[in-house]
Design an enzyme around this catalytic site. Structure first.
Site, short mmCIF file in Angstrom:
data_model
loop_
_atom_site.label_atom_id
_atom_site.label_comp_id
_atom_site.label_asym_id
_atom_site.label_seq_id
_atom_site.Cartn_x
_atom_site.Cartn_y
_atom_site.Cartn_z
N PRO A 65 -2.53 11.61 3.23
CA PRO A 65 -3.83 12.27 3.30
C PRO A 65 -4.79 11.58 4.27
CG PRO A 65 -3.21 11.72 1.02
CD PRO A 65 -2.23 11.05 1.92
N GLU A 66 -5.43 12.37 5.09
CA GLU A 66 -6.48 11.87 5.98
C GLU A 66 -7.80 12.48 5.52
OE1 GLU A 66 -5.43 11.96 10.16
OE2 GLU A 66 -3.32 11.72 9.69
N LYS A 80 -11.35 7.66 3.95
CA LYS A 80 -10.34 8.14 3.01
C LYS A 80 -10.53 7.58 1.61
CE LYS A 80 -7.33 7.49 6.84
NZ LYS A 80 -6.07 6.88 7.26
N HIS A 139 5.20 12.04 -11.84
CA HIS A 139 4.88 10.65 -11.49
C HIS A 139 3.44 10.30 -11.87
CE1 HIS A 139 8.66 10.62 -9.24
NE2 HIS A 139 8.30 11.82 -8.82
N ARG A 193 4.94 7.67 -4.61
CA ARG A 193 5.31 6.47 -3.87
C ARG A 193 4.49 5.23 -4.25
NH1 ARG A 193 6.52 8.15 2.21
NH2 ARG A 193 7.33 6.05 2.17
N ARG A 249 3.86 3.12 15.33
CA ARG A 249 3.61 4.51 14.94
C ARG A 249 4.01 5.46 16.06
NH1 ARG A 249 -0.43 5.70 11.05
NH2 ARG A 249 -1.25 3.86 10.04
#
Ligand SMILES: [Zn+2]
Length: 281
Positions: free
Chosen positions: A2-3, A58, A92, A114, A266
């Site tokens: 997510p950004e 964020k 989760h 994660r 990246r």
């Protein structure tokens, strides 16, 4: 991952769905769900009323009728979900909150496959929680200072892609929106910030703002009221990405094949025709 647009979509959803509710009970279900720096365990939220939502970059937080806030960082895969009785439970769940308001009750969960996401109870200084204190303003913040941001970019001699990812100069832009921003601004990701004029930096900041604004609008339209969900797959991702993840696909502007290069550990995607290094001109 997510950004800013995805986090803002979640913030708007939470504002609509949980503001005004009281936390009857809160439970931590995974050892990493709560940041080590949290000033108190999640269970201590019992009785607190959610008075609003806020965000910087964020970092997202719920304000409470308490002298501290509940901060959330979604990491790679963190999601807030309102559990629906007709649907199976998410797989989760790292924390759960039983919320009540008059005769209504609902369950908010933090689901994170994660486990890079986290929650934290934090004090605020000038309305900003401790863990977000080093984060610069994002371009949507009324306090965002464009001239100062430009000076901070020009003072450094680093690649513009790396600079855009630095949350201490301007926040909110991650890998995806950095690539989209630079494509719109027609700037090669490896261009040194020292080689960028004030005018070009204004174009970059405006491109970042418009690309994220459009994503927020798309996130808003595909937003399901009862299922606050951000996993990096808003409608924007499927339809509107010009370069990110588009290696070998034609550039939407000129038709040249999009290239992917790796630096700073990246991937960077760009159009070799529209975005040239200053020396190659
Ligand atoms: Zn092109």
């Amino acid at each position: 991952m997510p950004e800013l647009p995805e986090v803002e979509t979640v913030r708007r959803g939470l504002d609509k769905l949980v503001k005004g509710y009281r936390i009857a009970a809160a439970q931590q279900l995974h050892p990493r769900a709560l940041k080590a720096e949290s000033i108190a365990p999640l269970a201590s939220l019992a009785g607190a009323k959610i008075t609003g939502t806020n965000r910087r970059g964020k970092f997202l937080w719920l304000t409470l009728d308490r002298p501290y806030v509940l901060v959330a960082h979604q990491g790679m895969s963190g999601q807030f979900l309102i559990h629906q009785k007709s649907k199976p439970r998410a797989g989760h769940i790292r924390a759960q909150f039983n919320l009540t308001k008059a005769l209504r009750s609902q369950e908010l969960v933090f689901n994170d496959q994660r486990t890079f996401g986290w929650l934290s109870l934090e004090e605020v200084v000038e309305d900003i929680p401790t863990s977000a204190a080093h984060i610069a303003f994002d371009p949507f913040d009324p306090l965002f200072d464009r001239d100062r941001t430009i000076q901070n970019y020009q003072r450094r001699n680093i690649k513009i892609k790396t600079a855009l990812l630095n949350q201490e100069i301007m926040s909110g832009v991650g890998n995806i929106y950095a690539d989209e921003t630079l494509w719109r601004a027609r700037i090669h990701p490896e261009t040194s910030t020292a080689d960028l004029s004030r005018k070009k930096l204004i174009t970059i900041i405006e491109s970042a703002t418009s690309v994220m604004q459009e994503a927020i609008e798309k996130g808003g339209t595909s937003f399901d009221d009862l299922y606050i969900n951000v996993n990096g797959e808003s409608g924007f991702f499927e339809q509107s990405l010009a370069v990110y993840g588009q290696e070998s696909e034609p550039c939407p502007s000129c038709g040249a094949a999009i290239k992917r290069i790796i630096f700073g550990a990246r991937s960077s995607h760009f159009c070799p025709r529209c975005q040239r290094l200053p020396t190659a001109r």
